[in-house]
Motif scaffolding. Structure first.
Motif, PDB file in Angstrom:
ATOM      1  N   MET A 133      25.830  10.115  63.086  1.00  0.00           N
ATOM      2  CA  MET A 133      25.780   8.912  62.266  1.00  0.00           C
ATOM      3  C   MET A 133      25.993   7.659  63.121  1.00  0.00           C
ATOM      4  O   MET A 133      25.313   6.651  62.936  1.00  0.00           O
ATOM      5  CB  MET A 133      26.825   8.965  61.159  1.00  0.00           C
ATOM      6  CG  MET A 133      26.761   7.768  60.246  1.00  0.00           C
ATOM      7  SD  MET A 133      27.858   7.906  58.849  1.00  0.00           S
ATOM      8  CE  MET A 133      27.211   9.357  58.075  1.00  0.00           C
ATOM      9  N   MET A 180      27.732  21.751  56.976  1.00  0.00           N
ATOM     10  CA  MET A 180      28.127  20.486  57.564  1.00  0.00           C
ATOM     11  C   MET A 180      28.066  20.606  59.085  1.00  0.00           C
ATOM     12  O   MET A 180      28.494  21.607  59.648  1.00  0.00           O
ATOM     13  CB  MET A 180      29.529  20.124  57.133  1.00  0.00           C
ATOM     14  CG  MET A 180      29.621  19.860  55.654  1.00  0.00           C
ATOM     15  SD  MET A 180      30.565  18.472  55.247  1.00  0.00           S
ATOM     16  CE  MET A 180      32.171  18.747  55.183  1.00  0.00           C
ATOM     17  N   HIS A 223      22.435   8.913  49.591  1.00  0.00           N
ATOM     18  CA  HIS A 223      23.331   9.915  50.172  1.00  0.00           C
ATOM     19  C   HIS A 223      23.800   9.477  51.559  1.00  0.00           C
ATOM     20  O   HIS A 223      24.979   9.634  51.905  1.00  0.00           O
ATOM     21  CB  HIS A 223      22.654  11.275  50.247  1.00  0.00           C
ATOM     22  CG  HIS A 223      23.510  12.326  50.846  1.00  0.00           C
ATOM     23  ND1 HIS A 223      24.580  12.880  50.181  1.00  0.00           N
ATOM     24  CD2 HIS A 223      23.489  12.906  52.059  1.00  0.00           C
ATOM     25  CE1 HIS A 223      25.167  13.763  50.958  1.00  0.00           C
ATOM     26  NE2 HIS A 223      24.523  13.792  52.110  1.00  0.00           N
ATOM     27  N   SER A 279      26.440   6.764  51.174  1.00  0.00           N
ATOM     28  CA  SER A 279      27.734   7.299  50.738  1.00  0.00           C
ATOM     29  C   SER A 279      28.406   8.077  51.870  1.00  0.00           C
ATOM     30  O   SER A 279      29.624   8.051  52.007  1.00  0.00           O
ATOM     31  CB  SER A 279      27.581   8.168  49.492  1.00  0.00           C
ATOM     32  OG  SER A 279      26.873   9.342  49.771  1.00  0.00           O
ATOM     33  N   SER A 280      27.606   8.729  52.717  1.00  0.00           N
ATOM     34  CA  SER A 280      28.168   9.437  53.873  1.00  0.00           C
ATOM     35  C   SER A 280      28.744   8.463  54.891  1.00  0.00           C
ATOM     36  O   SER A 280      29.778   8.734  55.500  1.00  0.00           O
ATOM     37  CB  SER A 280      27.092  10.300  54.537  1.00  0.00           C
ATOM     38  OG  SER A 280      26.652  11.300  53.666  1.00  0.00           O
ATOM     39  N   ARG A 292      32.085   7.451  53.531  1.00  0.00           N
ATOM     40  CA  ARG A 292      33.051   8.547  53.579  1.00  0.00           C
ATOM     41  C   ARG A 292      33.490   8.871  55.005  1.00  0.00           C
ATOM     42  O   ARG A 292      34.669   9.093  55.263  1.00  0.00           O
ATOM     43  CB  ARG A 292      32.454   9.792  52.925  1.00  0.00           C
ATOM     44  CG  ARG A 292      33.423  10.932  52.778  1.00  0.00           C
ATOM     45  CD  ARG A 292      32.831  12.127  52.056  1.00  0.00           C
ATOM     46  NE  ARG A 292      31.771  12.753  52.831  1.00  0.00           N
ATOM     47  CZ  ARG A 292      30.466  12.727  52.544  1.00  0.00           C
ATOM     48  NH1 ARG A 292      30.055  12.088  51.466  1.00  0.00           N
ATOM     49  NH2 ARG A 292      29.590  13.320  53.291  1.00  0.00           N
ATOM     50  N   LEU A 293      32.554   8.870  55.956  1.00  0.00           N
ATOM     51  CA  LEU A 293      32.882   9.295  57.318  1.00  0.00           C
ATOM     52  C   LEU A 293      33.392   8.180  58.216  1.00  0.00           C
ATOM     53  O   LEU A 293      34.223   8.420  59.088  1.00  0.00           O
ATOM     54  CB  LEU A 293      31.659   9.948  57.975  1.00  0.00           C
ATOM     55  CG  LEU A 293      31.192  11.246  57.337  1.00  0.00           C
ATOM     56  CD1 LEU A 293      29.893  11.705  57.985  1.00  0.00           C
ATOM     57  CD2 LEU A 293      32.259  12.312  57.455  1.00  0.00           C
ATOM     58  N   ARG A 331      28.684  15.490  63.051  1.00  0.00           N
ATOM     59  CA  ARG A 331      28.069  14.544  62.109  1.00  0.00           C
ATOM     60  C   ARG A 331      28.487  13.103  62.347  1.00  0.00           C
ATOM     61  O   ARG A 331      27.682  12.194  62.184  1.00  0.00           O
ATOM     62  CB  ARG A 331      28.352  14.962  60.679  1.00  0.00           C
ATOM     63  CG  ARG A 331      29.811  14.974  60.297  1.00  0.00           C
ATOM     64  CD  ARG A 331      30.002  15.575  58.908  1.00  0.00           C
ATOM     65  NE  ARG A 331      31.405  15.707  58.582  1.00  0.00           N
ATOM     66  CZ  ARG A 331      32.140  16.771  58.847  1.00  0.00           C
ATOM     67  NH1 ARG A 331      31.595  17.811  59.430  1.00  0.00           N
ATOM     68  NH2 ARG A 331      33.413  16.806  58.516  1.00  0.00           N
ATOM     69  N   GLU A 332      29.748  12.870  62.748  1.00  0.00           N
ATOM     70  CA  GLU A 332      30.177  11.488  63.009  1.00  0.00           C
ATOM     71  C   GLU A 332      29.422  10.896  64.185  1.00  0.00           C
ATOM     72  O   GLU A 332      29.005   9.738  64.151  1.00  0.00           O
ATOM     73  CB  GLU A 332      31.690  11.410  63.266  1.00  0.00           C
ATOM     74  CG  GLU A 332      32.534  11.641  62.038  1.00  0.00           C
ATOM     75  CD  GLU A 332      32.919  13.113  61.858  1.00  0.00           C
ATOM     76  OE1 GLU A 332      32.471  13.970  62.672  1.00  0.00           O
ATOM     77  OE2 GLU A 332      33.641  13.412  60.903  1.00  0.00           O
TER      78      GLU A 332
END
Length: 71
Positions: free
Chosen positions: A9, A1, A28, A31-32, A35-36, A5-6
């Motif tokens: 995105m 990970m 995917h 869904s990320s 989730r994030l 990542r935030e």
């Protein structure tokens, strides 16, 4: 990970259109996003505030016979 990542995105969601090679990659990603960031999607669109971001599939393929014939 990825620890950033935030931010990655968030940068991607700055685009109007985000494309992936396969359905599973797009699924995917969506869904990320949920989730994030908590942003939900509807029919491949994520609403960032009032602005829609389209997430779609663009399979990449090269017609080698066509390119060989053109040579």
């Amino acid at each position: 990970m990825l620890p950033w990542r935030e931010r990655l995105m968030e940068g991607m969601l700055g685009a109007d259109l985000i494309g992936f090679h396969t359905y599973s990659y797009a699924r995917h990603f969506l869904s990320s996003v949920l989730r994030l960031s908590g942003l939900e999607h509807e029919f491949g669109r994520v609403f960032v505030g009032e602005r829609p971001v389209k997430v779609d599939i663009f399979p990449l393929g090269v017609d080698m016979d066509r390119f060989t014939a053109a040579c």
